[in-house]
Design a protein around this motif. Structure first.
Motif, short mmCIF file in Angstrom:
data_model
loop_
_atom_site.label_atom_id
_atom_site.label_comp_id
_atom_site.label_asym_id
_atom_site.label_seq_id
_atom_site.Cartn_x
_atom_site.Cartn_y
_atom_site.Cartn_z
N GLU A 194 4.82 10.60 -6.00
CA GLU A 194 6.22 11.06 -6.17
C GLU A 194 6.35 11.08 -7.98
OE1 GLU A 194 8.95 8.76 -4.31
OE2 GLU A 194 8.37 9.54 -2.24
N GLY A 195 5.53 10.32 -8.36
CA GLY A 195 5.73 10.27 -9.97
C GLY A 195 7.00 9.25 -10.34
N LYS A 202 11.68 -4.20 2.63
CA LYS A 202 11.46 -2.90 2.73
C LYS A 202 11.20 -2.08 1.60
CE LYS A 202 16.41 -1.53 1.72
NZ LYS A 202 17.25 -0.42 1.99
N LEU A 203 10.93 -0.79 1.64
CA LEU A 203 10.69 -0.07 0.28
C LEU A 203 11.76 -0.04 -0.66
CD1 LEU A 203 8.48 2.80 1.86
CD2 LEU A 203 7.47 1.04 0.41
N TRP A 204 11.49 -0.11 -1.88
CA TRP A 204 12.81 0.03 -2.78
C TRP A 204 12.45 1.01 -3.83
CZ3 TRP A 204 11.83 -4.16 -7.12
CH2 TRP A 204 12.95 -3.87 -8.12
N ARG A 205 12.97 2.06 -3.91
CA ARG A 205 12.77 2.96 -4.74
C ARG A 205 13.88 2.54 -5.95
NH1 ARG A 205 11.35 6.06 -0.45
NH2 ARG A 205 9.98 7.58 -0.94
N LYS A 206 12.97 2.25 -7.25
CA LYS A 206 13.72 1.71 -8.27
C LYS A 206 14.62 2.73 -8.73
CE LYS A 206 14.56 -0.79 -11.89
NZ LYS A 206 15.68 -1.87 -11.71
N GLY A 207 16.16 2.22 -8.83
CA GLY A 207 17.05 3.25 -9.56
C GLY A 207 17.87 3.93 -8.47
N GLU A 208 17.46 3.55 -7.00
CA GLU A 208 18.16 4.28 -5.79
C GLU A 208 19.57 3.85 -5.84
OE1 GLU A 208 15.94 3.03 -2.30
OE2 GLU A 208 16.67 0.88 -2.69
N GLN A 259 12.48 4.93 -12.75
CA GLN A 259 11.51 4.86 -13.62
C GLN A 259 10.42 5.86 -13.46
OE1 GLN A 259 9.89 0.73 -12.51
NE2 GLN A 259 11.41 -0.10 -14.10
N LYS A 260 10.31 6.83 -14.44
CA LYS A 260 9.38 7.69 -14.26
C LYS A 260 7.89 7.27 -14.77
CE LYS A 260 8.28 12.51 -16.00
NZ LYS A 260 8.71 13.70 -16.79
N ARG A 305 0.90 -1.26 0.05
CA ARG A 305 -0.04 0.04 -0.11
C ARG A 305 1.02 1.20 0.20
NH1 ARG A 305 -5.48 0.49 1.61
NH2 ARG A 305 -5.85 2.81 2.12
N GLU A 306 1.87 1.40 0.77
CA GLU A 306 2.80 2.55 0.96
C GLU A 306 3.62 2.64 -0.36
OE1 GLU A 306 4.65 5.68 2.95
OE2 GLU A 306 2.88 4.86 3.07
N SER A 307 4.06 1.51 -1.08
CA SER A 307 4.95 1.71 -1.95
C SER A 307 3.88 2.23 -3.20
CB SER A 307 5.57 0.68 -2.56
OG SER A 307 4.65 -0.49 -2.98
N LEU A 308 2.65 1.72 -3.34
CA LEU A 308 1.92 2.40 -4.29
C LEU A 308 1.52 3.71 -4.33
CD1 LEU A 308 0.40 1.82 -7.13
CD2 LEU A 308 -1.39 0.65 -5.61
N ARG A 309 1.22 4.02 -3.03
CA ARG A 309 0.93 5.51 -2.49
C ARG A 309 2.04 6.20 -2.97
NH1 ARG A 309 1.76 9.14 0.81
NH2 ARG A 309 3.23 8.13 1.87
#
Length: 130
Positions: A46-47, A58-64, A70-71, A37-41
């Motif tokens: 954030e876009g 844990k949360l994973w921001r693609k490209g961190e 991924q825009k 839920r949090e990652s989709l929110r």
């Protein structure tokens, strides 16, 4: 901002939903990951794609780490309300940690999996720790 839209999804028992990342301009499927839920929110707010890493829990921001973010150009829900499709613009042209454009780089040919996509950048160079 209301989050009622998140309540419309059919989450798995462990609170996840499958997410498919598709290159918007070509239609090519680049990767599959899980979202909570949090990652989709966060993705919607954030876009940029944010996933849930089951292995790291844990949360994973693609490209961190790689810079291959991924825009997000659109977020879609399937008819059964249990799969997300994210149409994206893949920055750097590489979605896979193996240095390939797509995580789906092997094809079943006969009775063997054959690599059919080239490595665009050596993963050692992508993930080199400073």
């Amino acid at each position: 901002m209301s989050e009622a839209w998140l309540d419309e999804l059919r989450w798995t028992e462990d609170g996840l939903i499958p997410a498919i990342a598709q290159q918007a301009d070509s239609g090519k499927i680049l990767m599959f990951a899980w979202m909570n839920r949090e990652s989709l929110r966060l993705t919607a707010a954030e876009g940029y794609a944010v996933y849930w890493s089951r292995s790291r829990n844990k949360l994973w921001r693609k490209g961190e780490e790689s810079g291959h973010r991924q825009k997000v150009l659109g977020i879609y829900l399937d008819c059964d309300e249990d799969v997300i499709l994210i149409k994206i613009e893949q920055q750097g042209g590489i979605a896979c940690h193996t240095g390939r454009e797509s995580c789906f780089y092997r094809q079943l040919q006969g009775e063997q999996w054959q690599t059919v996509e080239p490595v665009l950048k050596d993963p050692e160079a992508i993930y080199r720790k400073s």
